[in-house]
Design a protein around this motif. Structure first.
Motif: not given
Length: 196
Positions: A188-196, A163-165, A141-144
């Motif tokens: 956390t999910a964004a950081l993990n994705k960036g580290g892949e 992914r802004d809430i 998502f973009d905004s929630l």
């Protein structure tokens, strides 16, 4: 136009005519988009977000409360009901992505963020549990916007994928207070994705 399928489940007609304001003034409102890009944005929203949610919870439990906002619908949302004196609805066209890729009278996008959005709820499921599911399943998502456990959520899908809430107070003010767990999960999910 109304028979255009946006994803596996929803048609353009439902997406454009689901509001109470449209039902009230339907003889005066053209609910459909003028820009073909708006339809494509709604299709993207359905495929990326709405279809997986309905796959999980079922079509019979999915209740769309606000989809696409046409220029006509925007005009009526801004007006006050002649009897109660209360505005028909809230609209923030420069922010909320309900107008998708529609253009104003000056030929500029109502919302420069583009994409598309909708408000919905899942019957017999508190909206905080729905937000948990969306975040845990990494929907893009973009905004929630979370308005409360017993209210529909607002979600958008657009090119920014922020992914802004935001949560909202009872007086309608946006806040990050009380949703720290969701914000941490998304970060956390964004950081993990960036580290892949």
């Amino acid at each position: 136009m109304e028979n255009i399928k946006l994803g596996k489940y929803l048609f353009l007609e439902e997406f454009c005519t689901c509001t109470k304001t449209y039902a009230k003034y339907s003889d005066r409102i053209n609910p459909y988009p003028q820009q073909p890009e708006s339809i494509e944005a709604m299709k993207d929203l359905n495929k990326a977000i709405i279809d997986p949610i309905i796959d999980e919870f079922g079509r019979d439990r999915f209740e769309l409360t606000y989809g696409f906002c046409s220029r006509d619908l925007k005009r009526y949302l801004d007006k006050k009901d002649p009897i109660s004196g209360i505005k028909n609805g809230r609209v923030a066209p420069n922010l909320d992505q309900h107008l998708a890729h529609e253009l104003n009278q000056k030929g500029k996008y109502y919302c420069s963020r583009l994409g598309a959005s909708c408000d919905f709820m899942i019957r017999n499921l508190e909206s905080n549990q729905l937000v948990d599911w969306i975040i845990d399943h990494h929907l893009p998502f973009d905004s929630l916007y979370f308005y409360g456990c017993d209210r529909p959520i607002h979600i958008s899908y657009g090119p920014q994928h922020k992914r802004d809430i935001w949560a909202f107070t009872e007086s309608g003010k946006p806040t990050k207070r009380g949703i720290e767990t969701w914000l941490t999960k998304v970060t956390t999910a964004a950081l993990n994705k960036g580290g892949e």
